[in-house]
Design a protein around this motif. Sequence first.
Motif, short mmCIF file in Angstrom:
data_model
loop_
_atom_site.label_atom_id
_atom_site.label_comp_id
_atom_site.label_asym_id
_atom_site.label_seq_id
_atom_site.Cartn_x
_atom_site.Cartn_y
_atom_site.Cartn_z
N UNK A 1 0.81 -1.23 0.10
CA UNK A 1 0.06 0.00 -0.11
C UNK A 1 0.86 1.25 0.01
N UNK A 2 1.97 1.19 0.88
CA UNK A 2 2.93 2.47 0.77
C UNK A 2 3.56 2.60 -0.47
N UNK A 3 4.06 1.22 -1.29
CA UNK A 3 4.66 1.59 -2.68
C UNK A 3 3.69 2.27 -3.61
N UNK A 4 2.40 1.86 -3.49
CA UNK A 4 1.46 2.31 -4.58
C UNK A 4 0.90 3.83 -4.45
N UNK A 5 1.22 4.45 -3.17
CA UNK A 5 1.00 5.88 -2.91
C UNK A 5 1.64 6.79 -3.71
#
Length: 136
Positions: A132-136
């Motif tokens: 989730x953090x990578x896709x932000x």
Amino acid sequence: MVDLFSWLLVFFFIISLLAIIGYQLMSLTDLEVDYINPYDSAARINMLVMPEFVTQGILCIIFLVAGHWFMFLLSLPYLYFNVRLYQKRQHLLDVTEIYNQMHWEKKQRLFKLGYLVTLLVICLFWLLWTVGEVHK
């Protein structure tokens, strides 16, 4: 991105540990219901003891190197238990005593299985959080 790969690596190591413990439990269950003889059961389990210990050690090293301190601290008791078993020379099953030790061995492996499932759930949470953090 490196954090994501470290979580994936950890995930696969935990899955391999679960497979090893599951196979050992199946061998003990087969012995209990008299599908295999004690020699074959002990040989199957003893063959996988050192790979289990090495995999757990590598898992702890990955946690330490990757900086996942909480997970490292969670995996230390399992590593300590394995090291103590090895130091006491109680890590291998004795063919002549396997029926006397079967209850303890099954209980020990069921505890390890529960411990690893808990680690897997926490690892999956952090893996999904990292994705989730990578896709932000």
